[in-house]
Design a protein around this motif. Structure first.
Motif, PDB file in Angstrom:
ATOM      1  N   LYS A 164       0.607  -1.181   0.105  1.00 32.21           N
ATOM      2  CA  LYS A 164       0.090  -0.058  -0.184  1.00 32.21           C
ATOM      3  C   LYS A 164       0.910   1.201  -0.053  1.00 32.21           C
ATOM      4  CE  LYS A 164      -3.794  -2.130   2.529  1.00 32.21           C
ATOM      5  NZ  LYS A 164      -4.692  -2.429   3.751  1.00 32.21           N
ATOM      6  N   ARG A 165       2.081   1.139   0.364  1.00 31.39           N
ATOM      7  CA  ARG A 165       3.029   2.509   0.602  1.00 31.39           C
ATOM      8  C   ARG A 165       3.681   2.316  -0.903  1.00 31.39           C
ATOM      9  NH1 ARG A 165       3.314   5.810   4.752  1.00 31.39           N
ATOM     10  NH2 ARG A 165       2.771   4.575   6.572  1.00 31.39           N
ATOM     11  N   GLY A 166       3.464   1.615  -1.863  1.00 32.50           N
ATOM     12  CA  GLY A 166       3.768   1.762  -3.203  1.00 32.50           C
ATOM     13  C   GLY A 166       4.894   1.004  -3.696  1.00 32.50           C
ATOM     14  N   PHE A 167       5.363   0.001  -2.833  1.00 36.91           N
ATOM     15  CA  PHE A 167       6.346  -1.073  -3.250  1.00 36.91           C
ATOM     16  C   PHE A 167       5.988  -1.979  -3.933  1.00 36.91           C
ATOM     17  CE2 PHE A 167       8.000   1.011   0.777  1.00 36.91           C
ATOM     18  CZ  PHE A 167       9.543   1.505   0.446  1.00 36.91           C
ATOM     19  N   SER A 168       6.784  -2.665  -4.866  1.00 39.67           N
ATOM     20  CA  SER A 168       6.223  -3.839  -5.521  1.00 39.67           C
ATOM     21  C   SER A 168       6.387  -4.861  -4.810  1.00 39.67           C
ATOM     22  CB  SER A 168       6.914  -3.978  -6.975  1.00 39.67           C
ATOM     23  OG  SER A 168       8.317  -4.299  -6.416  1.00 39.67           O
ATOM     24  N   GLN A 169       5.750  -6.072  -5.125  1.00 39.73           N
ATOM     25  CA  GLN A 169       5.992  -7.467  -4.466  1.00 39.73           C
ATOM     26  C   GLN A 169       7.526  -7.493  -4.232  1.00 39.73           C
ATOM     27  OE1 GLN A 169       3.618 -10.980  -4.523  1.00 39.73           O
ATOM     28  NE2 GLN A 169       2.298 -10.080  -5.937  1.00 39.73           N
ATOM     29  N   ARG A 170       8.259  -7.534  -5.291  1.00 37.38           N
ATOM     30  CA  ARG A 170       9.683  -7.985  -5.077  1.00 37.38           C
ATOM     31  C   ARG A 170      10.056  -6.941  -4.093  1.00 37.38           C
ATOM     32  NH1 ARG A 170      11.051  -8.369 -11.525  1.00 37.38           N
ATOM     33  NH2 ARG A 170       9.934 -10.643 -11.712  1.00 37.38           N
ATOM     34  N   GLN A 171      10.078  -5.568  -4.304  1.00 40.29           N
ATOM     35  CA  GLN A 171      10.757  -4.690  -3.283  1.00 40.29           C
ATOM     36  C   GLN A 171      10.390  -4.813  -1.952  1.00 40.29           C
ATOM     37  OE1 GLN A 171       9.181  -1.145  -5.116  1.00 40.29           O
ATOM     38  NE2 GLN A 171      11.070  -0.811  -6.523  1.00 40.29           N
TER      39      GLN A 171
END
Length: 372
Positions: free
Chosen positions: A292-299
């Motif tokens: 929800k903070r905008g990170f991708s799954q990998r990140q």
């Protein structure tokens, strides 16, 4: 040491071979996870029981070791090993039933309690605590106290690992890092043979599963495996420090499992404050919050890998003074981070393979922002 490496390699190869077979079986029998609610962050149906390969590989590696060493008293496994296998199978069956028919939380608890009672009966228990710095040598716990502590630890860690399994490769990666750290600690402190062998098997199996589970995943591990991983980690942490639970020995497993433990405690407190059942699923776990903070799954996974790695390095530093073992763990952690960075770079260069959060999850975030 050679036998430890051999067990890890065997289980890793077994999992690499078995996982594609399990994936095909899941597709054949329609054991797929469909993104139908806001907790799911995948966008297409996904085989959901791929972790069966982890369980089979782990038990297969342990069986091979048992058959080879059963007539060699000095390195043969004892009845505690049998208790772990029976308890692990109970947890596996519970998870498989949940994957297929969605088992209610109270029934999961009964299965977990049955598995805990099983290992307790076979002698896997927290019965003695050594307390340094307070002029107290050893505290022998009464039966009801050691039973209660054992049940709390086993059930808590089993659920903690299950709850953290929310992103591609998250639970398997965290378990790989944590199990490696515990294995180094066990070898350095001459822990019980059962703890060393079971942990070595777990390290190999999880590493063998990661290529199929890291984003973009080809399969999910499912509750049958995530619960098994948590159960196994709880058991080896008891076996590994059975010779004496000093304060440092208590700190080590808590540190290496810090991410799932914190996430579980935070989730239960959050739900209780909201007047909800503590085990009710929601979309507010630490990995959901990172998404929800905008990170991708990998990140998001890379961030949690890094935190786990740092906690494990601290744990190994506290317990073990062996420089080279610490270097091995640091190198493994760096490899995880480099792999994650390469994946993120590849993701940016080839946006078509980027992981997609399903529409329900995205819409839930947008609705919350509007309401705020």
């Amino acid at each position: 040491m050679a036998i430890v490496y051999t067990i890890s390699i065997i289980t890793c190869i077994c999992c690499l071979i078995l996982t594609p077979i399990v994936i095909q079986m899941c597709k054949k029998y329609n054991l797929v996870d469909i993104p139908k609610d806001s907790r799911r962050v995948h966008s297409k149906p996904m085989p959901r029981c791929g972790g069966i390969a982890i369980v089979i590989s782990t038990l297969l590696g342990l069986t091979i070791y048992y058959l080879i060493t059963r007539n060699i008293p000095s390195i043969a496994l004892n009845r505690k090993f049998l208790g772990f296998v029976i308890g692990g199978l109970i947890i596996f069956v519970m998870g498989l039933i949940d994957d297929i028919w969605n088992l209610r939380p109270k029934y999961k608890f009964f299965f977990q309690l049955a598995a805990g009672i099983t290992v307790y009966y076979f002698g896997i228990r927290i019965s003695v605590i050594n307390v340094p710095f307070f002029n107290i040598d050893t505290i022998n716990l009464s039966e009801w106290v050691d039973f209660l502590l054992t049940m709390i630890w086993v059930i808590s860690i089993t659920n903690a690992m299950n709850l953290i399994d929310g992103l591609d490769g998250l639970a398997a990666g965290i378990c790989s890092i944590a199990a490696t750290a515990l294995l180094i600690v066990f070898i350095a402190t001459s822990a019980s043979l059962e703890a060393i062998i079971i942990t070595a098997a777990l390290v190999g199996a999880t590493l063998g599963f990661l290529p199929y589970n890291f984003n973009p995943a080809k399969t999910f591990m499912g509750d049958c495996s995530s619960n098994f991983l948590g159960f196994t980690m709880s058991i080896v942490s008891i076996l590994g420090f059975a010779k004496g639970y000093t304060m440092l020995a208590i700190v080590a497993p808590v540190l290496v499992l810090g991410v799932p433990i914190f996430d579980t405690l935070f989730a239960m407190i959050r739900r209780i404050l909201k007047g909800q059942p503590p085990l009710k699923p929601d979309g507010a776990h630490i990995h959901h919050r990172l998404i929800k903070r905008g990170f991708s799954q990998r990140q998001a996974v890379l961030i949690l890998y890094t935190i786990t790695s740092m906690l494990c390095i601290i744990a190994v530093s506290i317990i073990s003074a062996d420089f080279w073992k610490l270097i091995i763990l640091i190198l493994m952690s760096v490899c995880f981070i480099i792999f994650g960075l390469i994946s993120i770079k590849h993701q940016k260069e080839h946006p078509k393979v980027d992981d997609t959060v399903n529409k329900n999850f995205t819409q839930e975030v947008e609705n919350k922002k509007e309401n705020e």
